[in-house]
Design a protein around this motif. Structure first.
Motif, PDB file in Angstrom:
ATOM      1  N   GLY A 208       0.816  -1.213   0.000  1.00 28.78           N
ATOM      2  CA  GLY A 208       0.000   0.000   0.000  1.00 28.78           C
ATOM      3  C   GLY A 208       0.846   1.257   0.000  1.00 28.78           C
ATOM      4  N   THR A 209       0.224   2.348  -0.382  1.00 29.83           N
ATOM      5  CA  THR A 209       0.936   3.615  -0.482  1.00 29.83           C
ATOM      6  C   THR A 209       1.378   4.137   0.881  1.00 29.83           C
ATOM      7  OG1 THR A 209       0.761   5.896  -1.260  1.00 29.83           O
ATOM      8  CG2 THR A 209      -1.241   4.894  -0.406  1.00 29.83           C
ATOM      9  N   ALA A 210       2.491   4.875   0.878  1.00 36.61           N
ATOM     10  CA  ALA A 210       2.971   5.491   2.119  1.00 36.61           C
ATOM     11  C   ALA A 210       2.236   6.787   2.426  1.00 36.61           C
ATOM     12  CB  ALA A 210       4.480   5.762   2.015  1.00 36.61           C
ATOM     13  N   LEU A 211       1.365   7.224   1.522  1.00 33.68           N
ATOM     14  CA  LEU A 211       0.673   8.497   1.694  1.00 33.68           C
ATOM     15  C   LEU A 211      -0.332   8.483   2.832  1.00 33.68           C
ATOM     16  CD1 LEU A 211      -0.115   9.547  -1.994  1.00 33.68           C
ATOM     17  CD2 LEU A 211       1.770  10.295  -0.553  1.00 33.68           C
ATOM     18  N   ASP A 212      -0.648   7.289   3.346  1.00 35.76           N
ATOM     19  CA  ASP A 212      -1.629   7.209   4.427  1.00 35.76           C
ATOM     20  C   ASP A 212      -1.190   8.008   5.653  1.00 35.76           C
ATOM     21  OD1 ASP A 212      -3.248   5.620   2.903  1.00 35.76           O
ATOM     22  OD2 ASP A 212      -2.383   3.748   3.623  1.00 35.76           O
ATOM     23  N   THR A 218       2.663  15.257   3.162  1.00 36.00           N
ATOM     24  CA  THR A 218       3.133  16.636   3.039  1.00 36.00           C
ATOM     25  C   THR A 218       4.539  16.681   2.447  1.00 36.00           C
ATOM     26  OG1 THR A 218       3.940  16.616   5.340  1.00 36.00           O
ATOM     27  CG2 THR A 218       1.716  17.441   4.966  1.00 36.00           C
ATOM     28  N   ARG A 219       5.374  15.693   2.787  1.00 36.43           N
ATOM     29  CA  ARG A 219       6.720  15.623   2.200  1.00 36.43           C
ATOM     30  C   ARG A 219       6.633  15.366   0.696  1.00 36.43           C
ATOM     31  NH1 ARG A 219      11.201  14.218   5.365  1.00 36.43           N
ATOM     32  NH2 ARG A 219      11.030  15.179   7.413  1.00 36.43           N
ATOM     33  N   ALA A 221       4.124  16.054  -1.245  1.00 34.62           N
ATOM     34  CA  ALA A 221       3.608  17.280  -1.869  1.00 34.62           C
ATOM     35  C   ALA A 221       4.730  18.293  -2.079  1.00 34.62           C
ATOM     36  CB  ALA A 221       2.500  17.877  -1.007  1.00 34.62           C
ATOM     37  N   SER A 222       5.619  18.390  -1.099  1.00 31.17           N
ATOM     38  CA  SER A 222       6.750  19.312  -1.211  1.00 31.17           C
ATOM     39  C   SER A 222       7.695  18.902  -2.339  1.00 31.17           C
ATOM     40  CB  SER A 222       7.504  19.359   0.123  1.00 31.17           C
ATOM     41  OG  SER A 222       8.651  20.173   0.032  1.00 31.17           O
ATOM     42  N   LEU A 223       7.949  17.596  -2.452  1.00 32.15           N
ATOM     43  CA  LEU A 223       8.808  17.094  -3.529  1.00 32.15           C
ATOM     44  C   LEU A 223       8.187  17.383  -4.896  1.00 32.15           C
ATOM     45  CD1 LEU A 223       9.818  13.649  -1.984  1.00 32.15           C
ATOM     46  CD2 LEU A 223      11.422  15.457  -2.602  1.00 32.15           C
ATOM     47  N   LEU A 224       6.893  17.140  -5.007  1.00 34.35           N
ATOM     48  CA  LEU A 224       6.204  17.392  -6.276  1.00 34.35           C
ATOM     49  C   LEU A 224       6.174  18.880  -6.596  1.00 34.35           C
ATOM     50  CD1 LEU A 224       3.183  14.922  -5.900  1.00 34.35           C
ATOM     51  CD2 LEU A 224       5.266  14.582  -7.233  1.00 34.35           C
ATOM     52  N   HIS A 225       6.002  19.694  -5.570  1.00 30.76           N
ATOM     53  CA  HIS A 225       6.005  21.150  -5.732  1.00 30.76           C
ATOM     54  C   HIS A 225       7.301  21.605  -6.397  1.00 30.76           C
ATOM     55  CE1 HIS A 225       6.360  25.369  -4.797  1.00 30.76           C
ATOM     56  NE2 HIS A 225       5.225  25.416  -4.130  1.00 30.76           N
ATOM     57  N   ALA A 226       8.415  21.049  -5.921  1.00 32.87           N
ATOM     58  CA  ALA A 226       9.725  21.454  -6.447  1.00 32.87           C
ATOM     59  C   ALA A 226       9.916  21.036  -7.902  1.00 32.87           C
ATOM     60  CB  ALA A 226      10.833  20.851  -5.580  1.00 32.87           C
ATOM     61  N   VAL A 252      -4.210  20.733  -0.978  1.00 28.89           N
ATOM     62  CA  VAL A 252      -4.663  20.385   0.371  1.00 28.89           C
ATOM     63  C   VAL A 252      -3.587  20.622   1.429  1.00 28.89           C
ATOM     64  CG1 VAL A 252      -6.270  18.675  -0.530  1.00 28.89           C
ATOM     65  CG2 VAL A 252      -3.997  17.939   0.157  1.00 28.89           C
ATOM     66  N   VAL A 253      -2.394  20.998   1.003  1.00 27.43           N
ATOM     67  CA  VAL A 253      -1.290  21.194   1.952  1.00 27.43           C
ATOM     68  C   VAL A 253      -0.912  22.668   2.094  1.00 27.43           C
ATOM     69  CG1 VAL A 253       1.167  20.766   2.325  1.00 27.43           C
ATOM     70  CG2 VAL A 253      -0.321  18.885   1.663  1.00 27.43           C
ATOM     71  N   LEU A 254      -0.852  23.373   0.979  1.00 26.77           N
ATOM     72  CA  LEU A 254      -0.368  24.756   0.996  1.00 26.77           C
ATOM     73  C   LEU A 254      -1.455  25.747   1.407  1.00 26.77           C
ATOM     74  CD1 LEU A 254       1.673  24.941  -2.346  1.00 26.77           C
ATOM     75  CD2 LEU A 254       2.591  24.729  -0.033  1.00 26.77           C
ATOM     76  N   PRO A 255      -1.059  26.853   2.028  1.00 31.72           N
ATOM     77  CA  PRO A 255      -1.998  27.969   2.200  1.00 31.72           C
ATOM     78  C   PRO A 255      -2.457  28.454   0.824  1.00 31.72           C
ATOM     79  CG  PRO A 255      -0.044  28.280   3.565  1.00 31.72           C
ATOM     80  CD  PRO A 255       0.243  27.118   2.665  1.00 31.72           C
ATOM     81  N   ARG A 256      -3.636  29.038   0.771  1.00 31.51           N
ATOM     82  CA  ARG A 256      -4.211  29.418  -0.532  1.00 31.51           C
ATOM     83  C   ARG A 256      -3.294  30.354  -1.324  1.00 31.51           C
ATOM     84  NH1 ARG A 256     -10.324  31.265   0.417  1.00 31.51           N
ATOM     85  NH2 ARG A 256      -9.520  31.958   2.422  1.00 31.51           N
ATOM     86  N   LYS A 257      -2.673  31.293  -0.638  1.00 31.03           N
ATOM     87  CA  LYS A 257      -1.800  32.248  -1.328  1.00 31.03           C
ATOM     88  C   LYS A 257      -0.596  31.535  -1.937  1.00 31.03           C
ATOM     89  CE  LYS A 257       0.704  36.590  -0.597  1.00 31.03           C
ATOM     90  NZ  LYS A 257       1.084  37.632   0.404  1.00 31.03           N
ATOM     91  N   ASP A 258      -0.004  30.612  -1.182  1.00 32.56           N
ATOM     92  CA  ASP A 258       1.158  29.872  -1.684  1.00 32.56           C
ATOM     93  C   ASP A 258       0.779  28.975  -2.858  1.00 32.56           C
ATOM     94  OD1 ASP A 258       2.641  31.085   0.258  1.00 32.56           O
ATOM     95  OD2 ASP A 258       2.631  29.375   1.633  1.00 32.56           O
TER      96      ASP A 258
END
Length: 412
Positions: A208-212, A218-219, A221-226, A252-258
């Motif tokens: 199963g996925t580690a995203l659970d 959040t990590r 999401a940060s990697l994908l963001h970069a 679902v992780v970042l503040p709306r402005k970011d």
């Protein structure tokens, strides 16, 4: 719009996954002929004897000795030609290394991981550019994905990391995505207490996925963001699917402005958004606080994530965190909110909403308390003393676990 450039081995894996998904959803009543035909066409078109062997071993395709013989002959003929060139005594060491890389790539393209590994062991690595070797490691990672080999994936991701400082910026970006991909697909796990996200990944024991785990999500999401501005891993995942998961996770992780700032980093991403109505609706629901449209939007996200096995792995986590985001966002607009009041705004059953809020409170995602008789929620202030006390409890728990682990080792 970008071209796909999908590795045929990855395309074949997608065919297998879609066939398995369809078969499972129909309780074994689906006719797999269409999927089998597509798989065989990919195998013959791109000459994938290693993959054909795997498909026959798992019972997805019937073994046809003539097909296997033809596939192997084509690969063997090409490899024999390379071997003849390697026998040239006038070749320099660099020329020999380059030819062996070519030979290894041919085996990798054919899905023959054992043969490719054997050739890799023969190559004098310092004679080959780091980017060329890195590219070969990525091919091994795609093979590991096809064979669902967690060990192989972990090994070659580590090899990529070892030369990460010596490769191009583009390859560094690709490494970040392959790390994310491994976490999403359940090949890797991550130690969320390690602040270095590139060093924190570990071998995943369970399926199963580690995203659970929210910390891992959040990590990721940060990697994908970069990677959004420089994504170039189309050999593993089409750009459209990457943008969908990268934006939804960061939504679902970042503040709306970011998040709005993220959208401005890539014109290609904006093109994908404009051509994907459900993705646009999901973003607008958050940005414009359309709380009454939550359930409808969740269904759209679910439908959007049905189109590939990769997105399906993310679907449950994204919809769960999207709902949590909308709840937290709505709560911020109240001083004292009652659960029935929130449920009416979100068009959710009161009991379901209460369960979700309790989950967020227990996992410390919400600093609220609920007055059970009235259903009124009040935000709980967390002062410096409380923070210090919680930090002490966390560190004590970690120390206790380490001591218990050491005790067990000594007793063995």
């Amino acid at each position: 719009m970008r071209s796909t450039g999908l590795d045929p081995i990855v395309a074949l894996k997608g065919c297998l996954c879609e066939g398995a998904h369809s078969y499972g959803n129909s309780c074994g009543k689906t006719d797999l002929t269409t999927f089998q035909k597509e798989a065989l066409e990919l195998i013959e078109q791109h000459c994938l004897p290693g993959c054909y062997d795997f498909c026959t071993l798992i019972g997805f395709l019937d073994l046809d000795p003539q097909i296997m013989s033809a596939l192997r002959k084509q690969v063997d003929d090409e490899v024999s030609d390379i071997d003849r060139r390697l026998n040239d005594k006038t070749l320099t060491d660099i020329d020999i290394a380059q030819l062996k890389v070519t030979k290894m790539k041919r085996y990798l393209a054919a899905g023959l991981r054992t043969e490719a590994q054997t050739v890799l062991d023969e190559i004098h690595i310092p004679l080959v550019s780091n980017d060329a070797i890195f590219s070969c490691y990525l091919s091994f990672l795609r093979l590991a994905y096809f064979y669902h080999d967690k060990d192989l994936y972990s090994v070659y991701l580590q090899r990529c990391k070892e030369i990460l400082d010596k490769v191009s910026y583009e390859n560094k970006s690709i490494h970040g995505f392959y790390l994310s991909f491994g976490l999403i697909m359940g090949f890797l796990d991550m130690n969320v207490e390690d602040n270095d996200q590139y060093n924190a990944f570990t071998y995943k024991q369970s399926s199963g996925t580690a995203l659970d785990k929210y910390g891992i999500m959040t990590r990721v999401a940060s990697l994908l963001h970069a990677v959004v501005p420089t994504y170039s891993a189309e050999a593993l995942l089409p750009y459209e699917d990457f943008i969908v998961v990268a934006l939804l996770m960061n939504l679902v992780v970042l503040p709306r402005k970011d998040f709005l700032t993220l959208l401005q980093t890539s014109s290609d991403a904006l093109t994908i958004i404009s051509s994907t109505p459900y993705l646009t609706d999901a973003i607008e629901c958050v940005q414009q606080c359309k709380y009454s449209a939550l359930n409808e939007t969740l269904l759209k996200i679910y439908s959007l994530c049905r189109r590939s096995s990769f997105l399906r792995m993310c679907s449950a986590v994204i919809t769960k965190e999207y709902r949590a985001l909308m709840i937290k966002q709505l709560l911020r607009s109240y001083i004292n909110a009652s659960i029935p009041q929130l449920a009416a705004a979100l068009k959710m059953p009161v009991d379901i909403l209460q369960q979700e809020i309790e989950r967020l409170i227990i996992t410390k995602r919400l600093t609220y308390r609920i007055d059970q008789p009235t259903g009124i929620m009040e935000e709980v202030a967390v002062d410096d003393y409380d923070k210090a006390y919680l930090a002490f409890l966390h560190s004590s728990t970690r120390l206790t676990k380490k001591l218990d682990h050491i005790r067990k080792l000594l007793c063995e």
